[in-house]
Write an enzyme that holds these catalytic residues in place. Structure first.
Site, PDB file in Angstrom:
ATOM      1  N   SER A  29       1.083  -1.733   0.177  1.00  0.00           N
ATOM      2  CA  SER A  29      -0.084   0.084   0.025  1.00  0.00           C
ATOM      3  C   SER A  29       1.189   0.703   0.553  1.00  0.00           C
ATOM      4  CB  SER A  29      -1.017  -0.143   1.409  1.00  0.00           C
ATOM      5  OG  SER A  29      -2.011   0.684   1.528  1.00  0.00           O
ATOM      6  N   ASP A  87      -8.090  -5.412  -6.084  1.00  0.00           N
ATOM      7  CA  ASP A  87      -7.554  -4.378  -5.107  1.00  0.00           C
ATOM      8  C   ASP A  87      -7.624  -3.184  -5.878  1.00  0.00           C
ATOM      9  OD1 ASP A  87      -5.935  -3.174  -3.283  1.00  0.00           O
ATOM     10  OD2 ASP A  87      -4.423  -4.329  -3.802  1.00  0.00           O
ATOM     11  N   HIS A 142      -7.567  -5.512  -0.982  1.00  0.00           N
ATOM     12  CA  HIS A 142      -6.397  -4.801  -0.505  1.00  0.00           C
ATOM     13  C   HIS A 142      -6.205  -5.152   0.739  1.00  0.00           C
ATOM     14  CE1 HIS A 142      -3.377  -1.393  -0.519  1.00  0.00           C
ATOM     15  NE2 HIS A 142      -3.704  -1.475   0.506  1.00  0.00           N
TER      16      HIS A 142
END
Length: 165
Positions: A29, A87, A142
């Site tokens: 991320s 994601d 995610h």
């Protein structure tokens, strides 16, 4: 600020203590975005040979513009952006917004990422045969990469950190 606040000095100390070591840089991320910038900076400033840098990110958002992507592509021969199924974060900021653009290469798992699952590799900056091929984006994918739920960090890393039981 971290880099100039001591991280660069720590990196150089470790590099000098371990000549010839390959440097693996990774993150998930926002950490993936930072990893991309770190790897590109280290290669661009010639702190080590770019062929000694391995960059692998997970759920990386778009970090820079096309110029940044091309620089990263030119400098780093071993770079993979791993994306899980739908994601949403790798599609942020949205493609075309203020010229944000991915560097290569994407490895897309359009499945649950279990052992033995297949993937598609797109060795271009924005591959339309990888995650850009779908508009069905969700936040849930995610938080789960290779059957490890990254939400554990929000819960104090119980079971992962020996100092937090």
């Amino acid at each position: 600020m971290l880099w100039l606040g001591g991280l660069k000095d720590d990196f150089l100390t470790l590099k000098n203590a371990n000549p010839g070591y390959v440097v693996w840089i990774t993150g998930h991320s926002l950490g993936a975005a930072i990893a991309s910038i770190a790897a590109t900076t280290i290669a661009h400033t010639k702190l080590i040979s770019p062929d000694m840098i391995k960059l692998i990110t997970y759920g990386e958002p778009r970090v820079g513009d096309k110029t940044y992507a091309e620089l990263s592509d030119t400098l780093l021969p071993y770079t993979y952006r791993v994306v899980h199924k739908h994601d949403i974060v790798p599609h942020l900021p949205p493609k075309g917004f203020r010229n944000y653009y991915h560097h290569k290469s994407e490895v897309w798992y359009n499945n649950n990422m279990a052992v033995g699952q297949t993937w598609v590799e797109c060795d271009v900056d924005e591959g339309d045969k990888c995650s850009d091929s779908t508009l069905d984006l969700v936040p849930n994918d995610h938080d789960d990469y290779f059957n490890i739920n990254t939400g554990f960090a929000n819960n104090g890393c119980k079971g992962w950190n020996i100092y937090n039981k």
